[in-house]
Design a protein around this motif. Structure first.
Motif, PDB file in Angstrom:
ATOM      1  N   THR A 149       0.951  -1.357   0.056  1.00 28.21           N
ATOM      2  CA  THR A 149      -0.083  -0.056  -0.011  1.00 28.21           C
ATOM      3  C   THR A 149       0.772   1.443   0.035  1.00 28.21           C
ATOM      4  OG1 THR A 149      -1.757  -1.167   1.210  1.00 28.21           O
ATOM      5  CG2 THR A 149      -1.892   1.232   1.056  1.00 28.21           C
ATOM      6  N   LEU A 150       1.509   1.573   1.084  1.00 28.34           N
ATOM      7  CA  LEU A 150       2.506   2.855   1.252  1.00 28.34           C
ATOM      8  C   LEU A 150       3.644   2.414   0.602  1.00 28.34           C
ATOM      9  CD1 LEU A 150       1.986   4.073   4.879  1.00 28.34           C
ATOM     10  CD2 LEU A 150       1.717   5.337   2.745  1.00 28.34           C
ATOM     11  N   LEU A 151       4.208   1.158   0.545  1.00 24.32           N
ATOM     12  CA  LEU A 151       5.577   0.916   0.155  1.00 24.32           C
ATOM     13  C   LEU A 151       5.259   0.120  -1.195  1.00 24.32           C
ATOM     14  CD1 LEU A 151       7.396  -0.628   2.971  1.00 24.32           C
ATOM     15  CD2 LEU A 151       7.159   1.858   2.479  1.00 24.32           C
ATOM     16  N   ASN A 152       6.332   0.301  -2.237  1.00 27.45           N
ATOM     17  CA  ASN A 152       6.332  -0.445  -3.310  1.00 27.45           C
ATOM     18  C   ASN A 152       6.587  -1.882  -3.190  1.00 27.45           C
ATOM     19  OD1 ASN A 152       9.021  -0.270  -3.402  1.00 27.45           O
ATOM     20  ND2 ASN A 152       9.007   1.454  -4.999  1.00 27.45           N
ATOM     21  N   ASP A 153       6.929  -2.642  -4.194  1.00 28.89           N
ATOM     22  CA  ASP A 153       7.082  -4.255  -4.118  1.00 28.89           C
ATOM     23  C   ASP A 153       8.765  -4.232  -3.500  1.00 28.89           C
ATOM     24  OD1 ASP A 153       4.667  -5.132  -4.671  1.00 28.89           O
ATOM     25  OD2 ASP A 153       5.167  -5.389  -6.534  1.00 28.89           O
ATOM     26  N   GLY A 183       0.081   4.594  -5.504  1.00 31.46           N
ATOM     27  CA  GLY A 183      -1.418   4.509  -5.549  1.00 31.46           C
ATOM     28  C   GLY A 183      -1.862   5.317  -4.253  1.00 31.46           C
ATOM     29  N   ILE A 184      -1.165   5.534  -3.096  1.00 28.77           N
ATOM     30  CA  ILE A 184      -1.637   6.242  -2.018  1.00 28.77           C
ATOM     31  C   ILE A 184      -1.502   7.861  -2.338  1.00 28.77           C
ATOM     32  CG2 ILE A 184      -0.644   7.103   0.296  1.00 28.77           C
ATOM     33  CD1 ILE A 184      -2.262   4.575   0.494  1.00 28.77           C
ATOM     34  N   ALA A 185      -0.865   8.138  -3.077  1.00 25.98           N
ATOM     35  CA  ALA A 185      -0.995   9.573  -3.680  1.00 25.98           C
ATOM     36  C   ALA A 185      -2.167   9.799  -4.345  1.00 25.98           C
ATOM     37  CB  ALA A 185       0.235  10.124  -4.569  1.00 25.98           C
ATOM     38  N   GLU A 186      -2.746   8.952  -5.024  1.00 29.58           N
ATOM     39  CA  GLU A 186      -4.077   9.014  -5.573  1.00 29.58           C
ATOM     40  C   GLU A 186      -5.288   8.970  -4.698  1.00 29.58           C
ATOM     41  OE1 GLU A 186      -7.337   6.109  -7.887  1.00 29.58           O
ATOM     42  OE2 GLU A 186      -5.066   5.732  -8.270  1.00 29.58           O
ATOM     43  N   VAL A 187      -4.921   8.342  -3.466  1.00 30.90           N
ATOM     44  CA  VAL A 187      -6.043   8.213  -2.534  1.00 30.90           C
ATOM     45  C   VAL A 187      -6.056   9.520  -1.860  1.00 30.90           C
ATOM     46  CG1 VAL A 187      -6.799   7.323  -0.410  1.00 30.90           C
ATOM     47  CG2 VAL A 187      -5.795   5.785  -2.210  1.00 30.90           C
ATOM     48  N   ILE A 188      -4.880  10.227  -1.429  1.00 34.09           N
ATOM     49  CA  ILE A 188      -4.904  11.456  -0.863  1.00 34.09           C
ATOM     50  C   ILE A 188      -5.406  12.519  -1.673  1.00 34.09           C
ATOM     51  CG2 ILE A 188      -3.298  13.016   0.246  1.00 34.09           C
ATOM     52  CD1 ILE A 188      -1.466  10.600   1.106  1.00 34.09           C
ATOM     53  N   GLU A 189      -5.148  12.647  -2.977  1.00 38.82           N
ATOM     54  CA  GLU A 189      -5.365  13.636  -3.652  1.00 38.82           C
ATOM     55  C   GLU A 189      -7.133  13.614  -4.001  1.00 38.82           C
ATOM     56  OE1 GLU A 189      -3.055  12.711  -7.110  1.00 38.82           O
ATOM     57  OE2 GLU A 189      -1.303  13.380  -6.113  1.00 38.82           O
ATOM     58  N   LYS A 190      -7.726  12.468  -4.133  1.00 40.18           N
ATOM     59  CA  LYS A 190      -9.153  12.187  -4.314  1.00 40.18           C
ATOM     60  C   LYS A 190      -9.647  12.451  -3.146  1.00 40.18           C
ATOM     61  CE  LYS A 190     -12.287   9.085  -6.383  1.00 40.18           C
ATOM     62  NZ  LYS A 190     -12.494  10.144  -7.741  1.00 40.18           N
ATOM     63  N   PHE A 191      -9.416  12.299  -1.903  1.00 37.66           N
ATOM     64  CA  PHE A 191     -10.246  11.880  -0.585  1.00 37.66           C
ATOM     65  C   PHE A 191      -9.655  13.095   0.410  1.00 37.66           C
ATOM     66  CE2 PHE A 191     -10.844   7.580  -2.565  1.00 37.66           C
ATOM     67  CZ  PHE A 191     -12.229   7.878  -2.808  1.00 37.66           C
TER      68      PHE A 191
END
Length: 273
Positions: free
Chosen positions: A13-17, A260-268
């Motif tokens: 989630t926060l980290l990449n693979d 993906g977390i940046a997407e979550v923060i920007e959207k919500f």
């Protein structure tokens, strides 16, 4: 803009693979904090491992919190203090070790933030590489433990079905004693009954006096499901397990490898809508 809380899982989630923090995630988190929102890292990892990630993210500061051990510990990063702590009775841990040994499965527990186990095995090595924690391999775990631990965990690196069988075989035994959950396909965790990420969400909302309607939670694994269901908006990462996506309000368009977390923060959190 109302104050909101973001609850975010670490791995997947926060980290990449590669277990790195995408720069876009760090930038978005800082923007959210600058606007007065709260950020909570929610993980099954032990507290020291979670704190190391929070430090890399620049989150050891006011407005940031940790949910560690799947909810057994809640930690205030800014004031560097434990706000909530639950544990497993030693008698239950001992029985789990006996049952795991009988099933031929590796098991470990914790003394503080140190791994305690009876086997120097590939499972231990893989977990150590994942969390960077120190460890002790001892003949008798219960001569070392001087306080109740936050959890015990079985690990199998190649055959998830063996862990699933162990969970089924011991479901009746665990009733009223503890809960079991998968934080990864290779990790079967046994935690105190009240130790869930959802309980962590409720505790922090009450502690900060922020209503549940102002919460967003993001994750990718089955142990994140209670947290996603408890928060007002539950977000599954694009790379999440299908059962996690099925219970989410929103699925990201980007994976954990694409910030993906940046997407979550920007959207919500950053959007007025």
């Amino acid at each position: 803009m109302e104050t909101k809380i973001l609850f975010a899982d670490i791995d997947g989630t926060l980290l990449n693979d590669q277990k790195e923090i995408p720069k876009e995630n760090m930038t978005a988190i800082q923007k959210a904090l600058d606007l007065g929102h709260y950020v909570v890292v929610a993980t099954g990892r032990p507290l020291d491992s979670a704190k190391a990630v929070a430090k890399d993210l620049g989150l050891m500061m006011q407005g940031c919190y940790l949910i560690a051990y799947n909810g057994a510990i809640v930690y205030d990063c800014g004031n560097e203090k434990v706000l909530k702590k639950e544990s497993l009775p030693l008698s239950y841990v001992k029985e789990l070790f006996e049952r795991a040994k009988k099933a031929g499965l590796y098991i470990q527990t914790y003394k503080g933030n140190q791994i305690i186990t009876t086997q120097d095995s590939p499972e231990l090595e893989a977990y150590r590489n994942h969390t960077k924690l120190s460890y002790q391999v001892v003949e008798d775990v219960f001569e070392v433990l001087d306080e109740e631990p936050q959890k015990a965990m079985l690990i199998h690196l190649t055959d998830k079905s063996k862990l699933e069988q162990f969970q089924r075989d011991n479901m009746e035994w665990q009733k009223g004693k503890c809960i079991s959950l998968f934080s990864m396909d290779t990790y079967l965790e046994y935690c105190p009954p009240g130790a869930t990420k959802a309980a962590g969400v409720d505790f922090i909302c009450e502690y900060l006096d922020v209503p549940l309607k102002n919460t967003v939670a993001a994750g990718d694994e089955r142990n994140d499901i209670p947290m996603l269901q408890e928060a007002h908006i539950g977000v599954a990462m694009k790379n999440a397990k299908e059962e996690v996506k099925a219970c989410a309000d929103y699925v990201t368009q980007r994976t954990n490898n694409e910030a993906g977390i940046a997407e979550v923060i920007e959207k919500f959190l950053l959007s007025e809508s």
